[in-house]
Design a protein around this motif. Sequence first.
Motif, PDB file in Angstrom:
ATOM      1  N   LYS A 102       2.132  31.124  23.332  1.00 32.35           N
ATOM      2  CA  LYS A 102       2.979  32.141  23.937  1.00 32.35           C
ATOM      3  C   LYS A 102       2.704  32.328  25.418  1.00 32.35           C
ATOM      4  O   LYS A 102       3.631  32.509  26.204  1.00 32.35           O
ATOM      5  N   ARG A 103       1.454  32.265  25.835  1.00 33.57           N
ATOM      6  CA  ARG A 103       1.168  32.448  27.254  1.00 33.57           C
ATOM      7  C   ARG A 103       1.796  31.327  28.081  1.00 33.57           C
ATOM      8  O   ARG A 103       2.365  31.584  29.150  1.00 33.57           O
ATOM      9  N   VAL A 104       1.685  30.108  27.593  1.00 38.10           N
ATOM     10  CA  VAL A 104       2.282  28.971  28.298  1.00 38.10           C
ATOM     11  C   VAL A 104       3.773  29.194  28.499  1.00 38.10           C
ATOM     12  O   VAL A 104       4.313  28.980  29.588  1.00 38.10           O
ATOM     13  N   GLU A 105       4.455  29.642  27.454  1.00 37.65           N
ATOM     14  CA  GLU A 105       5.895  29.850  27.531  1.00 37.65           C
ATOM     15  C   GLU A 105       6.254  30.942  28.526  1.00 37.65           C
ATOM     16  O   GLU A 105       7.142  30.773  29.368  1.00 37.65           O
TER      17      GLU A 105
ATOM     18  N   TYR B  59       5.588  44.844  24.208  1.00 39.32           N
ATOM     19  CA  TYR B  59       6.142  43.576  23.737  1.00 39.32           C
ATOM     20  C   TYR B  59       5.206  42.848  22.787  1.00 39.32           C
ATOM     21  O   TYR B  59       5.642  42.252  21.802  1.00 39.32           O
ATOM     22  N   TYR B  60       3.901  42.891  23.060  1.00 43.29           N
ATOM     23  CA  TYR B  60       2.952  42.178  22.209  1.00 43.29           C
ATOM     24  C   TYR B  60       3.066  42.638  20.755  1.00 43.29           C
ATOM     25  O   TYR B  60       2.915  41.841  19.823  1.00 43.29           O
TER      26      TYR B  60
ATOM     27  N   ILE C  86      -0.809  39.841  30.611  1.00 45.50           N
ATOM     28  CA  ILE C  86      -0.733  38.456  30.142  1.00 45.50           C
ATOM     29  C   ILE C  86      -2.014  38.032  29.435  1.00 45.50           C
ATOM     30  O   ILE C  86      -1.997  37.129  28.576  1.00 45.50           O
ATOM     31  N   GLU C  87      -3.137  38.698  29.740  1.00 43.62           N
ATOM     32  CA  GLU C  87      -4.397  38.354  29.090  1.00 43.62           C
ATOM     33  C   GLU C  87      -4.349  38.600  27.584  1.00 43.62           C
ATOM     34  O   GLU C  87      -5.114  38.012  26.828  1.00 43.62           O
ATOM     35  N   ASP C  88      -3.447  39.494  27.157  1.00 42.10           N
ATOM     36  CA  ASP C  88      -3.309  39.752  25.719  1.00 42.10           C
ATOM     37  C   ASP C  88      -2.855  38.506  24.958  1.00 42.10           C
ATOM     38  O   ASP C  88      -3.010  38.431  23.738  1.00 42.10           O
TER      39      ASP C  88
ATOM     40  N   ARG D 208      10.805  37.906  32.888  1.00 42.63           N
ATOM     41  CA  ARG D 208      10.866  39.260  33.436  1.00 42.63           C
ATOM     42  C   ARG D 208       9.877  40.198  32.761  1.00 42.63           C
ATOM     43  O   ARG D 208       9.401  41.160  33.371  1.00 42.63           O
ATOM     44  N   VAL D 209       9.567  39.925  31.520  1.00 45.69           N
ATOM     45  CA  VAL D 209       8.670  40.808  30.791  1.00 45.69           C
ATOM     46  C   VAL D 209       7.250  40.776  31.362  1.00 45.69           C
ATOM     47  O   VAL D 209       6.440  41.685  31.109  1.00 45.69           O
ATOM     48  N   LEU D 210       6.923  39.764  32.165  1.00 48.25           N
ATOM     49  CA  LEU D 210       5.604  39.677  32.786  1.00 48.25           C
ATOM     50  C   LEU D 210       5.311  40.884  33.666  1.00 48.25           C
ATOM     51  O   LEU D 210       4.147  41.227  33.908  1.00 48.25           O
ATOM     52  N   ASP D 211       6.355  41.533  34.163  1.00 47.24           N
ATOM     53  CA  ASP D 211       6.173  42.718  35.014  1.00 47.24           C
ATOM     54  C   ASP D 211       5.666  43.920  34.223  1.00 47.24           C
ATOM     55  O   ASP D 211       5.224  44.910  34.817  1.00 47.24           O
TER      56      ASP D 211
END
Length: 335
Positions: free
Chosen positions: A174-177, A71-72, A191-193, A184-187
């Motif tokens: 973007k991280r805040v959002e 995704y990134y 997130i550190e990216d 769902r994409v967090l799975d």
Amino acid sequence: MIRLDKVKQIIPINEVDINADLFEAKRLNKNNRLVYELKENTPKPLGISYIEYDDYEVKIEYSGKVLKSNYYDLIHFNNVDLIVSALEDANMMSLKVDSLLSSPVIKTDNTQNIHVGKLDSKLAQNPLDCVNLLTMIPKQQKYTIMTHTAPTNIGIDIKKQLKKGSRRLIGYGKRVELEHKNDRVLDYINIEDFNDVIRFEASTNTFKQIRDYYDVKDLSLGSILQAKNRPLDTYFKDYTKSIDKMKTTNINSDIKYAQIQKLVFIRTTLNEHNNNLDSIRAWLLYNNYCHRSNISRYMKQFESVLLNDEQYKMGSDLKEYKALINSIGNELRYK
């Protein structure tokens, strides 16, 4: 390289093998064609906003989230095969990569992730300060600026009215959002990216906008992804063009840069009064900085900076500010 987050496409029905069992007839469109949509309670694959078809074409809208762990990187010419694979894995439809690339696009979000902490070390821990920096740019005619605050999002929405339609550029943390929405994409992602990432997006919503801002005649996905002209570059350069006219002089001198001077004044005053708002209120009135009837309006500005503490600490030289804005523009232009 052109990168997209959202894409809306029309694909000829003869290029697609649809799993009709997942769809049902829903309505007649303006051409009096029967339109099939997903059956109720049919789960949509991650990143697919909607999908429908009739006897002539398939309409589909998807985002970079369809790429899951990628995704990134967003959607670009070299990973279109992952979109095709995602649709096949969901057992919804199958098609060839060339069919997706050759099909016309009717909407895009040209998107770029900028690691602002790499451009300025001050932004590494507080990347959202970049959003506040953008609000300090002198307002230009025909532009409207909106800022969005926590908890839903922290960002800036820049809109310019044209004779027909408008241009829109947004920038946000973007991280805040992602974390606020518990997306769902967090799975699938690290997130550190996104730690110090400000995401910039420019939307093109009409055929004319797509042709103009990607500088293409062919509206196919492949043509857009290989385009040389970029809406992000066009929008950002236009919005920030007044920066190049600013004198790189000491911020405390008379540079007619009221917004930055005002911020420095507020921060200096807070420091001198040890962040004591009652002391500042008395000092403002004693020195006739404002009328007693307007004191509440003035105090809200101090309270906002004190409580939120999200404004960028500029230092004493405008040169630093100008360089950072230009660095962001270069990232959008050449990355």
